[in-house]
Design a protein around this motif. Structure first.
Motif, PDB file in Angstrom:
ATOM      1  N   SER A  46       0.830  -1.207   0.000  1.00 32.16           N
ATOM      2  CA  SER A  46       0.000   0.000   0.000  1.00 32.16           C
ATOM      3  C   SER A  46       0.857   1.246   0.000  1.00 32.16           C
ATOM      4  O   SER A  46       0.535   2.238  -0.667  1.00 32.16           O
ATOM      5  CB  SER A  46      -0.909   0.018   1.233  1.00 32.16           C
ATOM      6  OG  SER A  46      -1.780  -1.074   1.208  1.00 32.16           O
ATOM      7  N   ASP A 173      -5.768  -1.152  -4.894  1.00 27.74           N
ATOM      8  CA  ASP A 173      -5.191  -1.685  -3.660  1.00 27.74           C
ATOM      9  C   ASP A 173      -6.182  -2.613  -2.959  1.00 27.74           C
ATOM     10  O   ASP A 173      -7.043  -2.160  -2.224  1.00 27.74           O
ATOM     11  CB  ASP A 173      -4.788  -0.535  -2.732  1.00 27.74           C
ATOM     12  CG  ASP A 173      -3.955  -1.033  -1.553  1.00 27.74           C
ATOM     13  OD1 ASP A 173      -3.808  -2.259  -1.417  1.00 27.74           O
ATOM     14  OD2 ASP A 173      -3.467  -0.195  -0.779  1.00 27.74           O
ATOM     15  N   GLU A 174      -6.058  -3.904  -3.195  1.00 31.02           N
ATOM     16  CA  GLU A 174      -6.956  -4.913  -2.613  1.00 31.02           C
ATOM     17  C   GLU A 174      -8.403  -4.452  -2.715  1.00 31.02           C
ATOM     18  O   GLU A 174      -9.146  -4.492  -1.747  1.00 31.02           O
ATOM     19  CB  GLU A 174      -6.591  -5.149  -1.141  1.00 31.02           C
ATOM     20  CG  GLU A 174      -5.171  -5.645  -0.966  1.00 31.02           C
ATOM     21  CD  GLU A 174      -4.968  -6.284   0.396  1.00 31.02           C
ATOM     22  OE1 GLU A 174      -5.853  -7.059   0.807  1.00 31.02           O
ATOM     23  OE2 GLU A 174      -3.930  -6.024   1.033  1.00 31.02           O
TER      24      GLU A 174
HETATM   25 MG   LIG Z   1      -2.182  -2.629   2.228  1.00 29.76          MG
END
Ligand SMILES: [Mg+2]
Ligand SMILES: Nc1ncnc2c1ncn2[C@@H]1O[C@H](COP(=O)(O)OP(=O)(O)OP(=O)(O)O)[C@@H](O)[C@H]1O
Lengths: 265, 307
Positions: A46, A173-174
């Motif tokens: 991240s 991001d995910e």
């Molecule tokens: Mg992360």
């Protein structure tokens, strides 16, 4: 296309909470590259995306997009190159505003905002057309407040907003991690479709190893703020999930102690 | 209550309504608890009063008050965004600073009387508006114009960005908006309206007083919340009208409790209690309905849509 050179970031330097999040990461993306990013908790995935997007300034290193150095630009300036979808479905949309208002703001990404009417006459047709591609029936709910939508609907909308003005780089991001498996799969299918249709250069963080190997043309693995694995082409094609786990163990000297990542749902 | 009391309620509701719209902008749209309001209300009153006191045109004085409020809001915004001082503290600092500034504006007097001077209200009576309707006419004009302009502005490209800044800062920054600029703009707009209201009120009551802004933020909040609860927030236009009606209802309630014998000195206590009650009502309601429907899940989770 995207070039990251020797990027380093330490959070809270000099305090007891000092945390080295990135230690000299370098990464080159070719136009059209779709790169999946995997790695354990706290690996720096991240942080890497946030640094590229400009959420935090780097301690050291260079970032450029199409040869244009951007590491000194603030986040809102970099936004003209970058589309983002966050892990939290609440993060990417304004809940108190309508679907069409959210889309109208996305349509202005990279443009100058003026005292002109936010939603123009032809915009609504354009929004309907784009929304119908999501297949969620949102094209008939332009004036619905986004806060009334489900997490999956909001995430699909965020994805559309991030790509409404074609970005040079898409950062994910995910973005399906907070959704239930079914909805997550739908959003992921949409993601693949949108990436393919627009030929988007993409960095996608995922904790699903199967997706990581299936989606895109390249996979990188991060650990302790470093990229410890970077595979593409035939090498990647011949890699299996157990291979990945083994590579992780070898490179980091540890087991991938993260059962989240083993769950290939 | 007599007709004249109702007229007074309407007058006050409209004049202070402009302030309430300002508070709505900072507190609701921008989600910024801005205590500058206490100072900028007085600032508007002081600037207009001094200007008129010195014999200048009351319209110009009123416009100048608005400009001064805008500047005060900009300073608060600067403290918060550029100097990274917390929102509440930025407002408190400005409020305190403005106290001294307001005294200076009023020539180091704590009160400036405008008795028998030309104000915008006496001015419109020259145009043929009857004297006892002058305030309502101008108040209504000010409120309608403000609502219309805000309604239009909040739907422009810049207006949407302003609303999104209050809703989800991270999101609108990732769509290319400098949220510092948005915040400064929202604070400038809000405090401009508050100061305008101060100027209207000073001319209405024929004086400006250095303490007239004390607790103004709470009055503003009370009006916003009362309006929203009574008339809903379904659309933007409806919300804007609701908070103005909230201002009128608030004045009616005040007139009522004073008639019932509440001493003027207890008004601020009463207003604070009103706001506390309104703000805690969701919790009270929740407790109440939880007791009623034991075990049943509340609607909250379905609405937030989190799986
Ligand atoms: Mg992360
Ligand atoms: N804003 C921040 N302030 C302080 N420390 C931070 C911040 N963001 C990240 N970190 C720290 O930096 C390190 C890397 O975090 P990062 O969020 O990049 O990991 P990640 O790979 O995304 O992990 P996950 O899979 O859990 O999301 C962690 O040790 C984290 O605690």
């Amino acid at each position: 296309m995207l070039s990251v050179v020797d990027l380093s970031k330490t959070f809270n330097p000099g305090s007891v909470n000092e945390r080295l999040a990135l230690s000299g990461v370098s990464l080159e993306l070719e136009p059209g590259d779709v790169v999946t990013v995997i790695g354990g908790n706290g690996a720096g995935k991240s942080t890497l995306l946030n640094m590229v997007a400009g959420v935090f300034p780097p301690d050291e290193g260079k970032i450029s997009i199409d040869g244009q150095r951007i590491e000194m630009f603030p986040e809102h300036v970099r936004a003209s190159y970058i589309g983002r979808v966050f892990q939290d479905p609440m993060m990417g949309t304004a809940a108190s505003m309508s679907i069409e208002e959210n889309l109208a703001m996305a349509l202005k990404r990279g443009g100058k905002r003026k005292l002109l009417r936010g939603i123009k006459r032809n915009d609504r047709d354009f929004f309907r057309e784009k929304l119908s591609l999501l297949g969620l029936g949102l094209e008939n709910r332009l004036t619905t407040r986004v806060g009334l939508l489900s997490g999956g609907q909001r995430q699909a909308l965020t994805l559309l907003m991030a790509t409404l003005v074609t970005p040079k780089l898409l950062l994910l991001d995910e973005h399906t991690a907070a959704l239930d498996p079914n909805t997550g799969q739908k959003v992921l299918d949409l993601t693949e479709k949108i990436i393919a249709n627009n030929n988007l250069t993409t960095l996608m963080v995922t904790h699903n190893m199967e997706d990581a190997l299936r989606i895109g043309n390249r996979t990188i693995m991060m650990h302790d703020g470093n990229i410890i694995l970077d595979i593409s082409g035939s090498k990647r094609e011949n890699t299996t999930i157990p291979d990945l786990l083994e590579m992780f163990r070898k490179a980091s000297g540890r087991e991938m102690a993260n059962d989240r990542m083993l769950l290939a749902n | 209550m007599s007709a004249s009391v109702w007229l007074g309620v309407l007058e006050q509701g409209l004049l202070w309504g402009v302030m309430v719209l300002g508070v709505y902008i900072t507190f609701r749209v921008l989600d910024f608890p801005d205590l500058t309001v206490d100072g900028s209300f007085t600032l508007g009153a002081a600037v207009a009063a001094r200007f008129i006191f010195e014999g200048y045109d009351p319209w110009l004085g009123t416009a100048l008050a608005l400009v001064c409020g805008v500047m005060a809001g900009c300073v608060t915004g600067f403290l918060n965004t550029k100097l990274r001082i917390a929102p509440l503290l930025s407002g408190i600092l400005m409020m305190i600073a403005l106290y001294s500034i307001n005294l200076r504006v009023m020539g180091s007097k704590s009160m400036l009387s405008l008795l028998r001077m030309d104000t915008i209200y006496t001015d419109v009576t020259h145009l043929g508006v009857s004297a006892n309707l002058a305030v309502v006419t101008l108040g209504l004009a000010a409120v309608v114009l403000t609502c219309y302009l805000l309604y239009t502005f909040l739907q422009t490209e810049i207006g949407l960005a302003l609303r999104a800044t209050g809703d989800n800062e991270q999101m609108i920054r990732s769509l290319g908006v400098n949220t510092n600029t948005s915040k400064i703009m929202g604070l400038a707009l809000g405090n401009g309206l508050v100061a305008l209201s101060g100027a209207l009120v000073a001319q209405y009551q024929s004086f400006s007083d250095v303490g007239m802004g004390i607790g103004m933020i709470v009055v503003g909040l009370a009006s916003v919340i009362v309006g929203e609860v009574l008339f809903g927030t379904k659309t933007l236009l409806r919300t804007l009208i609701a908070v103005v009606i909230g201002s009128i209802v608030y004045r009616a309630v005040i007139a009522l409790v004073m008639r019932m014998g509440l001493p003027t000195t207890d008004l601020k206590l009463f207003t604070a209690a009103l706001v506390i009650l309104a703000m805690s009502s969701p919790i009270i309601k929740e407790k109440f309905s939880a007791r009623q429907a034991r075990g049943k899940e509340s609607g909250e989770s379905a609405i937030s849509g989190r799986p």
